[in-house]
Structure formats: structure tokens, C-alpha cells
Design an enzyme around this catalytic site. Sequence first.
Site, PDB file in Angstrom:
ATOM      1  N   LYS A 124     -20.651   6.935 -28.957  1.00 27.68           N
ATOM      2  CA  LYS A 124     -19.840   7.566 -27.902  1.00 27.68           C
ATOM      3  C   LYS A 124     -19.199   8.807 -28.494  1.00 27.68           C
ATOM      4  O   LYS A 124     -18.950   8.863 -29.697  1.00 27.68           O
ATOM      5  CB  LYS A 124     -18.737   6.611 -27.442  1.00 27.68           C
ATOM      6  CG  LYS A 124     -18.182   6.934 -26.081  1.00 27.68           C
ATOM      7  CD  LYS A 124     -19.043   6.318 -25.008  1.00 27.68           C
ATOM      8  CE  LYS A 124     -18.654   6.731 -23.624  1.00 27.68           C
ATOM      9  NZ  LYS A 124     -19.319   5.897 -22.621  1.00 27.68           N
ATOM     10  N   ASP A 164     -20.419  11.092 -19.190  1.00 28.84           N
ATOM     11  CA  ASP A 164     -19.386  10.075 -18.965  1.00 28.84           C
ATOM     12  C   ASP A 164     -18.337  10.807 -18.125  1.00 28.84           C
ATOM     13  O   ASP A 164     -18.648  11.834 -17.503  1.00 28.84           O
ATOM     14  CB  ASP A 164     -18.828   9.559 -20.306  1.00 28.84           C
ATOM     15  CG  ASP A 164     -18.058   8.241 -20.166  1.00 28.84           C
ATOM     16  OD1 ASP A 164     -18.688   7.178 -20.120  1.00 28.84           O
ATOM     17  OD2 ASP A 164     -16.813   8.270 -20.066  1.00 28.84           O
ATOM     18  N   GLY A 237     -15.807   9.879  -8.535  1.00 29.39           N
ATOM     19  CA  GLY A 237     -16.797  10.664  -9.284  1.00 29.39           C
ATOM     20  C   GLY A 237     -18.188  10.099  -9.097  1.00 29.39           C
ATOM     21  O   GLY A 237     -18.460   9.363  -8.147  1.00 29.39           O
TER      22      GLY A 237
HETATM   23  N1  GLU Z   1     -21.432   6.875 -20.198  1.00 29.35           N
HETATM   24  C1  GLU Z   1     -22.292   5.872 -19.667  1.00 29.35           C
HETATM   25  C2  GLU Z   1     -21.869   4.510 -20.184  1.00 29.35           C
HETATM   26  O1  GLU Z   1     -20.696   4.282 -20.377  1.00 29.35           O
HETATM   27  C3  GLU Z   1     -23.766   6.194 -19.859  1.00 29.35           C
HETATM   28  C4  GLU Z   1     -24.201   6.381 -21.280  1.00 29.35           C
HETATM   29  C5  GLU Z   1     -25.626   6.868 -21.445  1.00 29.35           C
HETATM   30  O2  GLU Z   1     -26.330   7.022 -20.449  1.00 29.35           O
HETATM   31  O3  GLU Z   1     -26.009   7.071 -22.595  1.00 29.35           O
HETATM   32  O4  GLU Z   1     -22.633   3.613 -20.368  1.00 29.35           O
END
Ligand code: GLU
Length: 445
Positions: A124, A164, A237
Amino acid sequence: MKIDNILSALEAKHPGENEFLQAVKEVLVSIEDVYNQHPEFEKNRIIERLVEPDRIFTFRVAWVDDQGDIQVNLGYRVQFNNAIGPYKGGLRFHASVNLSSLKFLGFEQTFKNALTTLPMGGGKGGSDFSPRGKSNAEIMRFCQAFMLELWRNIGPDTDVPAGDIGVGTREIGYLYGMYKKLARENTGTFTGKGLEYGGSLVRPEATGFGALYFVQEMLNAKNIDLKGKTVAVSGFGNVAWGAVTKATELGAKVVTISGPDGYIYDPEGISGDKIEYMLELRNSGDDIVAPYAQKYPNSVFHASKKPWLEKVDIALPCAIQNELNLNDAETLINNGVTCVAEVSNMGCTAEAVDLFIEKKILFAPGKAVNAGGVATSGLEMSQNAMHIQWSAEEVDKKLHEIMKNIHEQCLKFGKGNEQYINYVKGANVAGFMKVARAMMAQGVI
Ligand code: GLU
């Protein structure tokens, strides 16, 4: 495993990282029994190794705003665990971003990605940069400055970022554009890309659609029909939009959305052009939902309040971590809520989760419910690697199967002797077992 010892050691090493400690505690409590049945895990210090990210990059992002002033933000990428595949997870641009929030998100992502059945590790990243009120040019300059630093540490087989909160198709475009210029390759590396340059059909909808497929499975397991149920959604969103779209399509009535300014109650249901209007609201860049009530006068705007005050059958937090607390949980339960599914990551506080489980409310955690987003990112990676594009039907079918599979895994590990299905335990144990086995197989690294 001595949970308290592990947690206090972690807290001593990383004081004040409350969200991270909250996420770790939830997993440790869930996996305790299983862990203790496997002495080889203890011997190999699996937990001690799992709670520390493989590495963290922290960097300064300096950029010039439209007034010609220099702005300085912080940038991060937490490469949490790559036991089952390349680091994979989104970038969050939000004023609340700090190391604690990104570590909790990277930790959660590791188990979530394990649940998807696809070979993806957990990561992340993001920045405390807030896109609110920024011009398009400012967003572009920020994304480019961010990528100037990060590009060396990512790649199609090492670390694949995505969106995200605060990072959508526009931002991914600017980030990927700069990445390609620097790396001189065109191999994907990001997911959530635009359709014209390697993106996958259904990726924008995937988190919300997947969440509703999961909710459908939860309700089916209890012989409850989603049709005709009232739903409270928070946020407005991309994730909320997908959830509202699919819930409506499946015959439920969504009566709320929310923003940092308050929430909208629409007794007629948020459907048709109102769903499209959500996109307009988001694209305005103002980060408020109040204008909805001016456009649709039969709806009401409640300033500075959360949608959990409404009497609904299903509650879907779709905004941000810890957005639903103990008071909210009490209110929802008193109003007769049937099902609560976290679509945001760790959308409920630990106390709220405990109450839902104690009162035997159908409840499922974000790492299972919202895994459809990253799962479809995995499908985007596959399409990029094969240099092809699947149809929307094909992607949606695969997403649906993956969500059903995640539900099965939750049942396998979350069904105790009683009828109640503990999805928190189910998701955590299923995700953990896969990561732990992969770590065991690969030795001490
Ligand atoms: N941000 C999204 C999550 O929390 C997607 C992450 C992604 O597609 O790599 O899973």
C-alpha cells in the site's frame, strides 16, 4: 502465541500506530486457535515476521502549485509481504495518510489478496496530499513529482500499485504516464488504467459490484432475499458508486450516500440518473454531497451526520476506516439492521465489530467484502501479461466466481458449532493460512 506479548512488543516498537495495531489485533484474535494447532508456525516465528513489512519507502514530494508556490508532501510505499506474489495494493492520496494508516492497509491487503485466489502479495502507498479543491494541472504535477521518486521501486513483477481514496483513473493516468517515461517500458505496472492503454473493463465498478455479490452470498446463506431491502451506503466515490449501481440493479433500494459534509437521505431511492449524478458530484472536486438535495428536492441533507442513523436492512460503509463506531452499531441494531458489510477497509471500529458479532448480526469484514477491486486488478495484470483484453461479461463472470469463492473460504473457517457464521474469523484464518504456508515453504527470508 501470546497475543498480548506480541501486541505490546509491536506497540513499543511502533508507538502511536493505532490503526495498524487495531488491524493486527483483529487478525491475531481470529487466528489464535489455528495458530496454536501448528507448532511449526510458532517455531518459524511466522507472526513476528508477518507483522513487520518487508520494507517501507518514505520520500519527500515537492511540487509547484498554480500560484507558483512550492508545496511539500510526504510520499510512501509499504511493501508488506510478497510471499504469494508481487506486492499489490493501492495508493491513497488523503490528508489523513500517515505510516500507521498505510501499514494497516498493507497488512490487510496481504490477507485480502490471499483470499482472491490470485498470486498477489500485499502493499500500500500514498501521500498526505489532499486532492480536494486542487486543479487538474496541480494534480498532474503532484502525480509526476510522486512518481519521480517511486518509479524505481515498482514494476510488473515486483510491485503493482493501483487506486484508492483520492486516486482514480485520472491520477493513475498521470502516474503511469510518468512511470513509463522514466522506466521506458509498457508492461502494465499499474492497475486501474484507462481502457485505451491497458485497463480492464469492469475495474471501475469492481469493488462495489464484488461487494454486492458477496452480500448476496451472505443473504443467500440465510435464505434472505436482497430484493426490496433498504440499504444505507456511506461515501460517494468510486466504491460507493459501484455498490449503489449493483444494489439497485439487484432490486434493493439505496437510501443514503454521504460525504465529509454530512449525508443525504433519499426515500425514493438513489437510482437511474441519480447514480450518474454521483459521478458529477465526485468530479466537481469539492468533496461534498449537499448539492444532491438541491438537485433532488425530495431528498434531505443532514449536515455533519452519518447515515447510520437511518432505519435500514443493510448497512454498507464505503468511505474510510473506522467510519462506523460503537454508537452507530447500537443505533443500527436497535433499528433492526439485518446485515452489515464493510466495503471500506476496516470501516468499523473494533468495538462496533465486537457488538455485531455478539448480537449475531450478519457481519463481514472489508478484506473479504471489498476484495473484488483488487481481484479485478489481478485480472487486469493477467490481461496485460497476455496482451489481450477480455469482454466486460468475461471479467464480470470471473469477478462473480471469485467473490463466491471468497465466501466459501469464509464459511469453511468461520462456521463454528453454532449456526452463526463468523466472517471475521473465516476471512482472517483463510487469508492467514495461505500466506503462512507460502512463507513456510520459502524459508527464513
Ligand atoms: N485500493 C483497493 C483495495 O483496497 C484496490 C487495490 C488494487 O487494486 O491493487 O483493495
